[in-house]
Design an enzyme around this catalytic site. Structure first.
Site, PDB file in Angstrom:
ATOM      1  N   ASP A 137       0.856  -1.178   0.000  1.00 25.76           N
ATOM      2  CA  ASP A 137       0.000   0.000   0.000  1.00 25.76           C
ATOM      3  C   ASP A 137       0.890   1.225   0.000  1.00 25.76           C
ATOM      4  OD1 ASP A 137      -3.259   0.230   0.490  1.00 25.76           O
ATOM      5  OD2 ASP A 137      -2.137   2.081   0.834  1.00 25.76           O
ATOM      6  N   ASP A 165       4.507   2.123  -3.735  1.00 28.04           N
ATOM      7  CA  ASP A 165       3.677   2.093  -4.935  1.00 28.04           C
ATOM      8  C   ASP A 165       3.930   0.779  -5.678  1.00 28.04           C
ATOM      9  OD1 ASP A 165       2.551   2.437  -7.417  1.00 28.04           O
ATOM     10  OD2 ASP A 165       3.235   4.512  -7.626  1.00 28.04           O
ATOM     11  N   ASP A 185      -7.107  -5.050  -5.880  1.00 26.05           N
ATOM     12  CA  ASP A 185      -8.333  -4.435  -5.364  1.00 26.05           C
ATOM     13  C   ASP A 185      -8.059  -2.920  -5.259  1.00 26.05           C
ATOM     14  OD1 ASP A 185     -10.951  -4.501  -4.065  1.00 26.05           O
ATOM     15  OD2 ASP A 185      -9.914  -4.173  -2.169  1.00 26.05           O
ATOM     16  N   CYS A 238     -15.354  -2.191  -5.446  1.00 27.73           N
ATOM     17  CA  CYS A 238     -16.665  -2.065  -4.804  1.00 27.73           C
ATOM     18  C   CYS A 238     -17.430  -0.973  -5.537  1.00 27.73           C
ATOM     19  CB  CYS A 238     -16.557  -1.818  -3.310  1.00 27.73           C
ATOM     20  SG  CYS A 238     -15.531  -0.435  -2.858  1.00 27.73           S
TER      21      CYS A 238
HETATM   22  N1  SAM Z   1      -7.866  -4.503  -0.393  1.00 24.75           N
HETATM   23  C1  SAM Z   1      -8.144  -3.681   0.765  1.00 24.75           C
HETATM   24  C2  SAM Z   1      -8.979  -4.486   1.745  1.00 24.75           C
HETATM   25  O1  SAM Z   1      -9.687  -5.404   1.333  1.00 24.75           O
HETATM   26  O2  SAM Z   1      -8.893  -4.223   2.958  1.00 24.75           O
HETATM   27  C3  SAM Z   1      -8.801  -2.363   0.353  1.00 24.75           C
HETATM   28  C4  SAM Z   1      -7.943  -1.575  -0.630  1.00 24.75           C
HETATM   29  S1  SAM Z   1      -8.537   0.050  -1.034  1.00 24.75           S
HETATM   30  C5  SAM Z   1      -9.868  -0.300  -2.100  1.00 24.75           C
HETATM   31  C6  SAM Z   1      -7.295   0.630  -2.151  1.00 24.75           C
HETATM   32  C7  SAM Z   1      -5.918   0.896  -1.537  1.00 24.75           C
HETATM   33  O3  SAM Z   1      -4.973   1.046  -2.584  1.00 24.75           O
HETATM   34  C8  SAM Z   1      -5.804   2.168  -0.714  1.00 24.75           C
HETATM   35  O4  SAM Z   1      -5.442   1.828   0.602  1.00 24.75           O
HETATM   36  C9  SAM Z   1      -4.692   2.971  -1.403  1.00 24.75           C
HETATM   37  O5  SAM Z   1      -3.840   3.635  -0.481  1.00 24.75           O
HETATM   38  C10 SAM Z   1      -3.943   1.912  -2.154  1.00 24.75           C
HETATM   39  N2  SAM Z   1      -3.197   2.305  -3.382  1.00 24.75           N
HETATM   40  C11 SAM Z   1      -3.574   3.186  -4.310  1.00 24.75           C
HETATM   41  N3  SAM Z   1      -2.682   3.230  -5.319  1.00 24.75           N
HETATM   42  C12 SAM Z   1      -1.702   2.341  -5.012  1.00 24.75           C
HETATM   43  C13 SAM Z   1      -0.494   1.939  -5.652  1.00 24.75           C
HETATM   44  N4  SAM Z   1      -0.117   2.466  -6.810  1.00 24.75           N
HETATM   45  N5  SAM Z   1       0.257   0.989  -5.063  1.00 24.75           N
HETATM   46  C14 SAM Z   1      -0.115   0.457  -3.871  1.00 24.75           C
HETATM   47  N6  SAM Z   1      -1.238   0.823  -3.215  1.00 24.75           N
HETATM   48  C15 SAM Z   1      -2.030   1.752  -3.771  1.00 24.75           C
END
Ligand code: SAM
Length: 313
Positions: A137, A165, A185, A238
């Site tokens: 994350d 990232d 996700d 979602c």
């Molecule tokens: N999968 C998680 C769960 O079930 O608990 C929910 C994830 S949430 C929908 C999306 C997450 O992606 C956020 O916490 C955000 O900080 C992270 N995110 C966004 N862009 C990203 C990237 N390029 N690399 C890693 N994480 C990223």
């Protein structure tokens, strides 16, 4: 107003945390604590069982064996099983990605957008202590929360939290050579969340936002599909918007179809599939409060086409 509220009430789902105890132990303890376990008789439709659920009853989910269903009004918040994460509150739709790829014990997984880690700890329960889940994350605060929750779930030794990232990793690096399963996700509009469903009006600002999200979603997905030993990947949102779901899948398939296809037999009994205007629509699962008694959701599984089959093609 009240009628509407009632209509979209969804039950409370709790996943048995396989890292703390077995399903049988959970059932036995629930019985000891005077919960009435309902085994789901075929004579009563599931929808009726859900709506008739009393506060002292627990129902087994008919699709996901480790998932329990409680009445929405059941008072569980300070319950020790929840507080100590023997049971983990997790909407049924959000249990689908890990369940659909069910990584075997000992296998290695990547969760590309993992915080707060619900799907991560679900994956960890499948792979167990011999396995490993790299949970990315890019948000440090969220990554820290995930670290804490993962530890409390008993998955501290299985999950490696990677604050960064995912798009910046090099999939060909030696480190990722053993990864066979992935969950993507990514950030999404959240338009499927029951609490947010009314916010969508279709304005041009929203269309713009959806476009940007779709772009990021497709990038993350394509990047994960580059992992050299990957066998199966679950992509989920979602969101109820086609732009973030079928459209993203179409774009990725267009680019990766020599190596990847959609898994075709996902939960054959699941009523709600992807949009029919896409040829692959029936291979996608959608979720909707009124039909599946969950938040709105979308999930597909990509599977690698084996070399042998490729040559025949
Ligand atoms: N999968 C998680 C769960 O079930 O608990 C929910 C994830 S949430 C929908 C999306 C997450 O992606 C956020 O916490 C955000 O900080 C992270 N995110 C966004 N862009 C990203 C990237 N390029 N690399 C890693 N994480 C990223």
């Amino acid at each position: 107003e009240e009628e509407k509220e009632k209509e979209i009430e969804i039950p409370r789902y709790a996943r048995i945390n396989g890292l703390k105890w077995t399903r049988d132990e959970a059932i036995e303890t629930l019985r000891e604590e005077k919960w009435q376990i309902i085994d789901g008789s075929d004579t009563i439709p599931f929808s009726q069982q859900i709506t008739q659920l009393r506060d002292d009853q627990v129902l087994f989910d008919p699709h996901i064996p480790e998932l329990l269903i409680f009445a929405n009004s059941a008072n569980l918040h300070a319950y020790w099983m929840i507080e100590q994460r023997y049971l983990i509150f997790q909407d049924k739709a959000s249990c689908l990605p890990a369940f659909l790829i069910s990584p075997p014990s000992g296998s290695h997984c990547v969760d590309t957008c993992a915080a707060p880690g619900n799907k991560t700890s679900h994956l960890a329960a499948y792979v167990g202590n011999e396995g490993c889940v790299w949970a990315f994350d890019r948000d440090p605060t969220r990554a820290n929360t995930m670290k804490r929750l993962v530890k409390q779930s008993g998955a501290g030794d299985i999950v490696s939290v990677e604050c960064g990232d995912f798009l910046r990793i090099d999939p060909s690096e030696e480190r990722w050579k053993t990864v066979e399963f992935a969950v993507v996700d990514p950030p999404c509009s959240g338009s499927g969340m029951v609490k947010r469903m009314d916010e969508w009006t279709g304005s041009s600002a929203q269309a713009d936002r959806l476009g940007k999200l779709a772009n990021l979603q497709a990038m993350l997905l394509k990047h994960a599909l580059k992992l050299p030993s990957l066998k199966r990947l679950a992509y989920s949102t979602c969101s109820i918007h086609e732009e973030e779901n079928e459209q993203v899948v179409r774009e990725v398939l267009k680019e990766c179809s020599t190596d990847w296809r959609l898994a075709e037999n996902l939960l054959p009994m699941w009523a709600l599939r992807g949009k029919e205007s896409y040829e692959f629509g029936k291979h996608c699962l959608r979720a909707d409060p009124k039909i599946t008694f969950t938040n709105g959701f979308f999930v597909v599984v990509f599977e690698r086409i084996e070399e042998k089959k490729k040559k025949k093609k």
